[in-house]
Enzyme design. Structure first.
Site, PDB file in Angstrom:
ATOM      1  N   GLU A 151       0.802  -1.244   0.000  1.00 36.30           N
ATOM      2  CA  GLU A 151       0.000   0.000   0.000  1.00 36.30           C
ATOM      3  C   GLU A 151       0.825   1.280   0.000  1.00 36.30           C
ATOM      4  O   GLU A 151       0.561   2.198   0.782  1.00 36.30           O
ATOM      5  CB  GLU A 151      -0.939   0.001   1.213  1.00 36.30           C
ATOM      6  CG  GLU A 151      -1.825  -1.214   1.291  1.00 36.30           C
ATOM      7  CD  GLU A 151      -2.751  -1.207   2.513  1.00 36.30           C
ATOM      8  OE1 GLU A 151      -2.621  -0.322   3.365  1.00 36.30           O
ATOM      9  OE2 GLU A 151      -3.609  -2.099   2.587  1.00 36.30           O
ATOM     10  N   GLU A 267      -5.930 -10.919  -1.078  1.00 30.99           N
ATOM     11  CA  GLU A 267      -6.668 -10.754   0.183  1.00 30.99           C
ATOM     12  C   GLU A 267      -8.177 -10.722  -0.067  1.00 30.99           C
ATOM     13  O   GLU A 267      -8.903  -9.935   0.548  1.00 30.99           O
ATOM     14  CB  GLU A 267      -6.235  -9.451   0.883  1.00 30.99           C
ATOM     15  CG  GLU A 267      -4.754  -9.365   1.144  1.00 30.99           C
ATOM     16  CD  GLU A 267      -4.335  -8.153   1.969  1.00 30.99           C
ATOM     17  OE1 GLU A 267      -5.225  -7.500   2.552  1.00 30.99           O
ATOM     18  OE2 GLU A 267      -3.136  -7.866   2.020  1.00 30.99           O
TER      19      GLU A 267
HETATM   20  C1  XIL Z   1      -5.569  -6.792   8.755  1.00 35.72           C
HETATM   21  C2  XIL Z   1      -5.832  -7.984   9.663  1.00 35.72           C
HETATM   22  O1  XIL Z   1      -6.766  -8.847   9.066  1.00 35.72           O
HETATM   23  C3  XIL Z   1      -6.326  -7.511  11.007  1.00 35.72           C
HETATM   24  O2  XIL Z   1      -6.442  -8.609  11.897  1.00 35.72           O
HETATM   25  C4  XIL Z   1      -5.377  -6.471  11.577  1.00 35.72           C
HETATM   26  O3  XIL Z   1      -5.905  -5.944  12.758  1.00 35.72           O
HETATM   27  C5  XIL Z   1      -5.133  -5.343  10.593  1.00 35.72           C
HETATM   28  O4  XIL Z   1      -4.688  -5.885   9.369  1.00 35.72           O
HETATM   29  N1  XIL Z   1      -4.766  -5.040   4.051  1.00 35.72           N
HETATM   30  C6  XIL Z   1      -3.691  -5.796   4.436  1.00 35.72           C
HETATM   31  C7  XIL Z   1      -3.800  -6.705   5.593  1.00 35.72           C
HETATM   32  O5  XIL Z   1      -2.681  -5.801   3.725  1.00 35.72           O
HETATM   33  O6  XIL Z   1      -2.574  -6.857   6.262  1.00 35.72           O
HETATM   34  C8  XIL Z   1      -4.862  -6.248   6.551  1.00 35.72           C
HETATM   35  O7  XIL Z   1      -5.003  -7.230   7.564  1.00 35.72           O
HETATM   36  C9  XIL Z   1      -6.162  -6.003   5.827  1.00 35.72           C
HETATM   37  C10 XIL Z   1      -5.992  -4.919   4.791  1.00 35.72           C
END
Ligand code: XIL
Length: 355
Positions: A151, A267
């Site tokens: 990101e 994701e």
């Molecule tokens: C999220 C996790 O799922 C949560 O448990 C944590 O509190 C915050 O991070 N984009 C990403 C992930 O790249 O690492 C994130 O994961 C969700 C959004």
């Protein structure tokens, strides 16, 4: 007596239903011609039998949801705690699952508090280089791949972020401002030095609805190629909802594939609560729309990403019970393939049909 019989009968019905689901529902890893994976953390693997079985039966690989992030590995300056990540990797190795590392560098909450305090560019560069060297070497040969930077691009401008304060008022790791906009390239070089065998990904969200950001990522890849910076793949997080336009998803997959790099839907989850109302109960139409969208994403990936570039699809969690979305939106939602009790949802049927 009546009560007991009723309980036995309803128990029997549930048993037949579960068995029927297990016999008719193919396992994701068998249905897909490319790797399918889940984001997981070790505590559930350790404590929840059904969770562990679902990973074993359905997944070709895993991503660590949190336990391989800098905030977990390096809570204090100079300390490295690999216990949870090592446990997860041992589980994956024992069961032949591919491990994707997530993430070496991220500007936001995964950066440990001590790292966010650093304002000096040389010091920050050295800290990140050292972190990547230590962590990359530790997992060398154990992870297939890394999200090196997560990101980095701004949502509005499509330029590298230089903001220090997030929309939630918290201090971010001030990478772009302190290190200059070319820091991403250097992180990839450090990662390659640490583990020359790992496939290196740039991971980002919103490419399907934000063309400026998509173009910026594609531009970065072209620049890296010209300069010989090692990069092997693009991660599209794809946290989408049932209304995300199909054309945007196709466009992001097509453009990402045109780089010639591996493409990872990294994701995936599909929200139904688009109004983000606190209490929320999905209607039959919304469940149907979720089923269709999962089918569409799987099918589009298969159609648009050339075989040799298909790194796979990872969903961000297995079951609605563990999804990050309700915490993020402060609202109820059910964005994953399995329900609160780890039973298959209609969404899973859609995903399998698309695969
Ligand atoms: C999220 C996790 O799922 C949560 O448990 C944590 O509190 C915050 O991070 N984009 C990403 C992930 O790249 O690492 C994130 O994961 C969700 C959004």
């Amino acid at each position: 007596m009546f009560l007991k019989n009723t309980i036995i009968l309803s128990g029997l019905a549930a048993f037949i239903q579960v068995n029927a689901q297990q016999t008719v529902m193919p396992k994701l890893k068998d249905a897909a011609a490319f790797p399918v994976a889940f984001a997981i953390d070790p505590v559930r693997v350790r404590t929840n039998d059904l969770f562990r079985r679902t990973v074993l039966e359905h997944a070709d690989g895993i991503t660590a949801t949190n336990c391989m992030k800098p905030s977990r590995i390096s809570r204090q300056k100079g300390t490295f705690d690999f216990a949870e990540a090592d446990e997860l990797i041992a589980f994956a190795q024992a069961n032949g699952k591919r491990v994707h590392g997530h993430t070496l560098v991220w500007y936001i909450d995964t950066a440990p508090a001590w790292m966010k305090q650093i304002r000096d560019s040389t010091q920050l560069e050295n800290v990140l280089n050292g972190y990547i060297r230590t962590v990359g070497s530790h997992f060398k040969g154990k992870v297939a791949s890394w999200d090196v930077v997560n990101e980095a691009f701004d949502n509005k401008t499509g330029a590298i972020r230089t903001d220090s304060i997030g929309h939630n008022g918290k201090t971010n790791l001030n990478l772009g401002r302190i290190l200059g906009k070319d820091y991403v390239a250097r992180m990839f070089q450090y990662a390659h030095q640490a583990d020359p065998g790992a496939l290196l990904f740039y991971n980002e969200y919103g490419q399907e609805t934000n063309p400026a950001k998509l173009d910026a990522v594609i531009g970065m890849v072209a620049d890296f190629k010209k300069r010989g910076i090692p990069i092997h793949g693009l991660g599209l997080q794809m946290h989408i909802n049932i209304d995300t336009p199909d054309a945007g998803i196709e466009h992001a997959l097509r453009k990402s594939s045109e780089t010639g790099l591996m493409v990872h839907i990294s994701e995936l989850d599909i929200s139904m609560n688009t109004a983000k109302t606190k209490p929320f109960k999905p209607t039959a139409e919304q469940l149907e729309a979720q089923y269709r969208k999962y089918r569409f994403v799987a099918d589009a990936y298969k159609r648009l990403v050339p075989k040799a570039q298909q790194f796979g699809i990872t969903t961000w969690g297995i079951a609605d019970a563990d999804s990050w979305i309700p915490g993020f939106c402060s609202c109820e939602d059910y964005p994953l393939l399995f329900d609160q009790g780890y039973q298959p949802k209609k969404a899973l049927t859609g995903f399998v049909e698309g695969l």
